[in-house]
Every structure is written in C-alpha cells, then in structure tokens.
Design a protein around this motif. Structure first.
Motif, PDB file in Angstrom:
ATOM      1  N   ALA A   1     -16.758  -5.334   2.115  1.00 64.26           N
ATOM      2  CA  ALA A   1     -15.924  -6.230   1.307  1.00 64.26           C
ATOM      3  C   ALA A   1     -15.316  -5.517   0.104  1.00 64.26           C
ATOM      4  O   ALA A   1     -14.107  -5.615  -0.154  1.00 64.26           O
ATOM      5  CB  ALA A   1     -16.759  -7.431   0.851  1.00 64.26           C
ATOM      6  N   GLY A   2     -16.161  -4.784  -0.665  1.00 63.60           N
ATOM      7  CA  GLY A   2     -15.627  -4.107  -1.847  1.00 63.60           C
ATOM      8  C   GLY A   2     -14.581  -3.071  -1.500  1.00 63.60           C
ATOM      9  O   GLY A   2     -13.563  -2.926  -2.198  1.00 63.60           O
ATOM     10  N   SER A   3     -14.786  -2.333  -0.409  1.00 62.77           N
ATOM     11  CA  SER A   3     -13.829  -1.303  -0.014  1.00 62.77           C
ATOM     12  C   SER A   3     -12.496  -1.913   0.396  1.00 62.77           C
ATOM     13  O   SER A   3     -11.418  -1.401   0.054  1.00 62.77           O
ATOM     14  CB  SER A   3     -14.409  -0.481   1.145  1.00 62.77           C
ATOM     15  N   ILE A   4     -12.562  -3.014   1.142  1.00 63.24           N
ATOM     16  CA  ILE A   4     -11.321  -3.661   1.556  1.00 63.24           C
ATOM     17  C   ILE A   4     -10.548  -4.181   0.354  1.00 63.24           C
ATOM     18  O   ILE A   4      -9.323  -4.051   0.261  1.00 63.24           O
ATOM     19  CB  ILE A   4     -11.635  -4.798   2.548  1.00 63.24           C
ATOM     20  N   ALA A   5     -11.277  -4.780  -0.603  1.00 64.35           N
ATOM     21  CA  ALA A   5     -10.605  -5.302  -1.791  1.00 64.35           C
ATOM     22  C   ALA A   5      -9.960  -4.184  -2.594  1.00 64.35           C
ATOM     23  O   ALA A   5      -8.829  -4.321  -3.089  1.00 64.35           O
ATOM     24  CB  ALA A   5     -11.615  -6.069  -2.645  1.00 64.35           C
ATOM     25  N   MET A   6     -10.659  -3.066  -2.716  1.00 63.98           N
ATOM     26  CA  MET A   6     -10.102  -1.959  -3.509  1.00 63.98           C
ATOM     27  C   MET A   6      -8.913  -1.299  -2.815  1.00 63.98           C
ATOM     28  O   MET A   6      -7.957  -0.883  -3.477  1.00 63.98           O
ATOM     29  CB  MET A   6     -11.210  -0.936  -3.790  1.00 63.98           C
ATOM     30  N   ILE A   7      -8.959  -1.194  -1.483  1.00 64.54           N
ATOM     31  CA  ILE A   7      -7.821  -0.582  -0.791  1.00 64.54           C
ATOM     32  C   ILE A   7      -6.598  -1.490  -0.862  1.00 64.54           C
ATOM     33  O   ILE A   7      -5.452  -1.022  -0.916  1.00 64.54           O
ATOM     34  CB  ILE A   7      -8.186  -0.260   0.680  1.00 64.54           C
ATOM     35  N   MET A   8      -6.807  -2.802  -0.909  1.00 69.50           N
ATOM     36  CA  MET A   8      -5.681  -3.716  -1.060  1.00 69.50           C
ATOM     37  C   MET A   8      -5.081  -3.621  -2.459  1.00 69.50           C
ATOM     38  O   MET A   8      -3.850  -3.749  -2.632  1.00 69.50           O
ATOM     39  CB  MET A   8      -6.134  -5.150  -0.771  1.00 69.50           C
ATOM     40  N   VAL A   9      -5.930  -3.389  -3.451  1.00 70.48           N
ATOM     41  CA  VAL A   9      -5.401  -3.167  -4.796  1.00 70.48           C
ATOM     42  C   VAL A   9      -4.587  -1.879  -4.835  1.00 70.48           C
ATOM     43  O   VAL A   9      -3.503  -1.811  -5.444  1.00 70.48           O
ATOM     44  CB  VAL A   9      -6.559  -3.110  -5.816  1.00 70.48           C
ATOM     45  N   GLY A  10      -5.082  -0.839  -4.162  1.00 73.14           N
ATOM     46  CA  GLY A  10      -4.365   0.429  -4.156  1.00 73.14           C
ATOM     47  C   GLY A  10      -3.030   0.374  -3.434  1.00 73.14           C
ATOM     48  O   GLY A  10      -2.154   1.222  -3.689  1.00 73.14           O
ATOM     49  N   MET A  11      -2.842  -0.592  -2.544  1.00 73.70           N
ATOM     50  CA  MET A  11      -1.586  -0.671  -1.797  1.00 73.70           C
ATOM     51  C   MET A  11      -0.403  -1.033  -2.683  1.00 73.70           C
ATOM     52  O   MET A  11       0.746  -0.719  -2.357  1.00 73.70           O
ATOM     53  CB  MET A  11      -1.721  -1.694  -0.659  1.00 73.70           C
ATOM     54  N   ARG A  12      -0.659  -1.690  -3.776  1.00 68.12           N
ATOM     55  CA  ARG A  12       0.459  -2.067  -4.662  1.00 68.12           C
ATOM     56  C   ARG A  12       0.635  -1.109  -5.830  1.00 68.12           C
ATOM     57  O   ARG A  12       1.508  -1.327  -6.672  1.00 68.12           O
ATOM     58  CB  ARG A  12       0.243  -3.484  -5.191  1.00 68.12           C
ATOM     59  N   LEU A  13      -0.189  -0.062  -5.893  1.00 66.36           N
ATOM     60  CA  LEU A  13      -0.064   0.906  -6.967  1.00 66.36           C
ATOM     61  C   LEU A  13       0.833   2.055  -6.536  1.00 66.36           C
ATOM     62  O   LEU A  13       0.876   2.422  -5.363  1.00 66.36           O
ATOM     63  CB  LEU A  13      -1.445   1.452  -7.368  1.00 66.36           C
ATOM     64  N   GLN A  14       1.531   2.628  -7.488  1.00 63.32           N
ATOM     65  CA  GLN A  14       2.437   3.744  -7.228  1.00 63.32           C
ATOM     66  C   GLN A  14       2.192   4.860  -8.239  1.00 63.32           C
ATOM     67  O   GLN A  14       1.746   4.612  -9.364  1.00 63.32           O
ATOM     68  CB  GLN A  14       3.898   3.293  -7.312  1.00 63.32           C
ATOM     69  N   THR A  15       2.468   6.061  -7.801  1.00 62.03           N
ATOM     70  CA  THR A  15       2.335   7.213  -8.678  1.00 62.03           C
ATOM     71  C   THR A  15       3.521   7.293  -9.631  1.00 62.03           C
ATOM     72  O   THR A  15       4.432   6.460  -9.591  1.00 62.03           O
ATOM     73  CB  THR A  15       2.234   8.508  -7.843  1.00 62.03           C
ATOM     74  N   ALA A  16       3.542   8.339 -10.467  1.00 58.16           N
ATOM     75  CA  ALA A  16       4.613   8.473 -11.455  1.00 58.16           C
ATOM     76  C   ALA A  16       5.967   8.700 -10.798  1.00 58.16           C
ATOM     77  O   ALA A  16       7.013   8.307 -11.332  1.00 58.16           O
ATOM     78  CB  ALA A  16       4.296   9.625 -12.419  1.00 58.16           C
ATOM     79  N   ASP A  17       5.994   9.317  -9.609  1.00 59.09           N
ATOM     80  CA  ASP A  17       7.262   9.569  -8.921  1.00 59.09           C
ATOM     81  C   ASP A  17       7.659   8.455  -7.967  1.00 59.09           C
ATOM     82  O   ASP A  17       8.572   8.632  -7.153  1.00 59.09           O
ATOM     83  CB  ASP A  17       7.191  10.894  -8.160  1.00 59.09           C
ATOM     84  N   GLY A  18       6.965   7.311  -8.043  1.00 57.52           N
ATOM     85  CA  GLY A  18       7.335   6.154  -7.232  1.00 57.52           C
ATOM     86  C   GLY A  18       6.756   6.122  -5.844  1.00 57.52           C
ATOM     87  O   GLY A  18       7.089   5.222  -5.056  1.00 57.52           O
ATOM     88  N   GLN A  19       5.865   7.045  -5.501  1.00 47.81           N
ATOM     89  CA  GLN A  19       5.253   7.064  -4.185  1.00 47.81           C
ATOM     90  C   GLN A  19       4.020   6.149  -4.166  1.00 47.81           C
ATOM     91  O   GLN A  19       3.265   6.100  -5.138  1.00 47.81           O
ATOM     92  CB  GLN A  19       4.841   8.487  -3.800  1.00 47.81           C
ATOM     93  N   PRO A  20       3.787   5.404  -3.082  1.00 46.80           N
ATOM     94  CA  PRO A  20       2.596   4.547  -3.020  1.00 46.80           C
ATOM     95  C   PRO A  20       1.322   5.383  -2.938  1.00 46.80           C
ATOM     96  O   PRO A  20       1.277   6.407  -2.265  1.00 46.80           O
ATOM     97  CB  PRO A  20       2.817   3.726  -1.744  1.00 46.80           C
ATOM     98  N   ILE A  21       0.300   4.925  -3.627  1.00 50.58           N
ATOM     99  CA  ILE A  21      -0.986   5.629  -3.587  1.00 50.58           C
ATOM    100  C   ILE A  21      -1.620   5.518  -2.209  1.00 50.58           C
ATOM    101  O   ILE A  21      -2.211   6.465  -1.697  1.00 50.58           O
ATOM    102  CB  ILE A  21      -1.919   5.079  -4.681  1.00 50.58           C
TER     103      ILE A  21
END
Length: 430
Positions: A248-268
């Motif tokens: 559960a925790g891993s799935i929740a964290m990977i879903m949070v990471g899907m909406r994050l982007q690096t400084a150059d606009g690439q998805p994490i």
C-alpha cells in the motif's frame, strides 16, 4: 534500532543501485529509495494464524514497519516540497517549522477532540474518525506536504482510542476493505501500460535491481538486529519476512511521484518505472509470505521443544491476596504493596472465596464491598488491583484454583485463626 536499520540500509542500497546501475537522477533515485525503505505487513495474517502475535520478533517488526513508513513519508514530503519549490536555506527553515507545527498540532488536538467526542456521542463515531482522517490530510496539503502523511499520522494517533475489538473498528475495517482499498487498487491498475512489459528488457532490469537491492537491505537489517538483540535465527527470519513486502505505501508513493517533475520538466516516474514497481510489489509479497510461513513454523517447533515446567523467570511477579476479614485486609494489601517490585509496574490481585451454601449471595455482596474498599486503598498508593469473588465448596481449593488461573507467584494470606492456618497448610501440601 530495528526501525532505523530497516529504513537506512534499503534506502542507501537502493539509491546507490539507481544512480550507479540504472543511471537515474537524484530525484528519481530518492523516490525509489523511499519506496524500498518502507514496507507493508502483508504477511501479518500468517502470524495470526499461528498465534505468534506476542512474540518479540513480531512486535519488533510491527514497530519497525510503522517507523520506517513514517520516515519514508517524511522523506517523500521533503522530496515533493523540494521538487515543487527549489528553495534555499530559507525554504528548509520554513519547511522544518511547518512540519514541526503540523505534527505538534495533530498530537495535541486530535486526542482531546477524540476523547471529548467518543465519550459523548455513540452514533456518529465513524463519521468523526473519517472527518479526522480527511482533515489531517487536508491540513497536510495546506502546508504543502503530502496528504498521505497527514492521514498516516492521524491513524497513529487515533489507534489507541479505538479498541481493536469493537463495532467502530469493525466499521472502519469494512469500509476500508470494501471501498477504499478496491478503489485505490483499481485506480492504480488503470495506470499500468501492460504493453510495455513485452517491448523490451528495460523494465525487467529495473525490476531486478529494485527487488534485489530492497530485499537484500531488508534482510541485512533484520539479521543484524536479531544478532544484536541475541534472538535466534528463526526470529531473524520472522523479522525479515514481515518487513520485506511492499504494497500500500509503495503504491501511494509511486502515485505521488507520477505528478512530480524535475527542473527540466521531465517526469520523475515514467511508465517503465511504474510497471517495474508494480511487479516488484508482486515479487516481494510472494517472498514475504513464504519466508514468514517458514519462520512461523520454525518458531512453533522451537517453542514445543523448550522446557515449560522447570523454567524460572525473574520477572513473573504476581501477588495474590486472599482476604476475608476487613480488619486485617488493609494490612495484607500494605504488605503486598511493600513486597511488589515497583520497576515491573505489576498490579495486585485481591481474592475473596465464599462457600456455596445458603448464605452465598449475602457473602458475595460482602466480598464485593470489601474488595472495592481494598481497590480504593491500593489506588491511593498508585497501585492497580484486580479483584474477584470466587464461589467454591472448599476455601483451599478456591485459593488454589485462583493461584493457577492468574499464574501467581506468591500468596499473601493472613493466618489469624486455626482454620486459616490449616487452609494455608493444605495449599502448600498440594
């Protein structure tokens, strides 16, 4: 100690693997390290089936899982804030201040609201718990933290106020199992691109690296802790089995990471990483279940081989006080209070045995009043006292059966009359 080890070791190994073998950037490596440093007690029902919930290795694993997940969520919240803000020293000071105020507010306010509400209202308790959950998540997002961190903290705080065997807990588990978890898993499943699994070996390479680094880190932490605590190998296997699964925790964290982007606009997190993490969850859950099953069998067989009748324990103090006469009862309780070991914090057991005769009901009431008086007397010395009025055809048998039932270590009994001396003598002879 185990919680810190089971977080730090997999975190470091996963970060090194992601940067050196996979060539990922720091942000993606940190996110995957948070995922592999946390764990879910997916194999805990196996422990319950064997009746090993009170074993030290199980207790250590549960506490370590809570601590590692909390640290992983804090690291995830920090990563999210850094990714979205890119601040300097001022940002870190402000972030630390907000996080400290948020945790302090939850710890101080939620217990007071919970005690006040649960004592006065019985119908809307479930709605109140859900309101506290969503309020904590909303406050976390308001101060630019992740909502899952607020929900997790509120669950830790509310845990002590909800009995595990109660209608309220039954409703919470039903709603979670019937609504929240299926909705959560369906949403995750719809994000997976199954075609990518058959388009190349990149996903398999990421899967192998994550699974090996995370699982080896969890194993190293478990066996190092069991060796440090001088626990047998079977306990180390149990600690590794319970803390090696990710769900559960891993799935929740990977879903949070899907909406994050690096400084150059690439998805994490891209599709390959998402699919690899989902497959990693599958493999780690299988490994965790197998290892936990075998460890539970080993511990069960080990306990059967240990001697049980001749073991001498130094901390098994349980004082049984049979009382009958009010004029002597308080003296016996005072003697028991002086005899008890205050470091163990054990309470006393007050016993009143009445004959099964025509005056049984009246003697029962007299015994209850006497024991209530002794309970108040012991409470004045800040000592808890458990009481029982027992009906028996023989006083000696009643005391003996209570001694065995409570697994008492000493009997403090007054020898005021000839009959009571004979009673004590008959107990000792048997």
């Amino acid at each position: 100690t185990f919680g810190l080890l089971t977080f730090v070791i997999p975190f470091g190994l996963t970060y090194s693997t992601c940067t050196m073998l996979l060539g990922y950037g720091s942000m993606r490596s940190l996110l995957l390290s948070c995922i592999m440093a946390s764990n879910t007690l997916i194999a805990y029902p196996i422990v319950g089936r064997f009746g090993l919930q009170r074993k030290p290795s199980v207790s250590l694993s549960v506490g370590a899982s809570i601590l590692s997940l909390f640290l992983a969520l804090v690291a995830l919240a920090t990563l999210t804030a850094v990714t979205e803000k890119h601040g300097g020293i001022t940002f870190w000071i402000w972030f630390g201040l907000k996080f400290a105020l948020f945790c302090t507010a939850l710890i101080l306010l939620i217990p007071r609201f919970t005690r006040w509400f649960l004592r006065r209202y019985a119908v809307m308790q479930f709605i109140f718990i859900m309101a506290m959950l969503f309020m904590s998540a909303a406050l976390a997002e308001l101060i630019e933290l992740e909502g899952i961190l607020g929900a997790f903290l509120s669950g830790l705080i509310l845990n002590r106020y909800i009995p595990h065997i109660s209608p309220l807990m039954n409703r919470i588990e039903f709603i979670g199992n019937a609504l929240f978890i299926p909705y959560f898993l369906i949403g995750v499943g719809m994000l997976i691109n199954v075609r990518l699994l058959f388009e190349g070996g990149e996903i398999l390479w990421v899967l192998v690296c994550l699974t090996v680094a995370g699982t080896f880190g969890k194993a190293l932490a478990a066996y190092l802790s069991s060796f440090s605590f001088r626990l047998p190998l079977s306990s180390g296997n149990m600690m590794f089995g319970l803390t090696s699964a990710h769900a559960a925790g891993s799935i929740a964290m990977i879903m949070v990471g899907m909406r994050l982007q690096t400084a150059d606009g690439q998805p994490i997190v891209d599709n390959s990483v998402l699919n690899a993490v989902i497959l990693m969850i599958l493999f780690t859950c299988i490994v965790s279940s197998i290892v936990t099953e075998r460890a539970a069998q080993q511990i069960t067989l080990r306990d059967k081989e240990l001697p049980t009748d001749n073991d001498e324990q130094t901390d098994d103090e349980t004082l049984l006080i049979p009382v009958k006469y009010p004029e002597y009862a308080t003296s016996l309780v005072s003697l028991a209070i002086m005899m008890r070991n205050p470091k163990l914090g054990r309470g006393l057991i007050g016993l009143n045995v009445v004959y099964d005769d025509a005056q049984m009901r009246s003697n029962q009431e007299k015994g209850r009043r006497l024991l209530e008086q002794l309970t108040r007397y012991a409470s004045a010395a800040d000592v808890m006292m458990q009481t029982q009025v027992r009906i028996a055809a023989n006083i000696a048998n009643g005391i003996k059966h209570a001694f065995k039932e409570y697994q008492a270590s000493e009997i403090i009994i007054g020898m005021h009359t000839i009959s009571e001396r004979l009673t004590l003598l008959s107990i000792l002879c048997r």
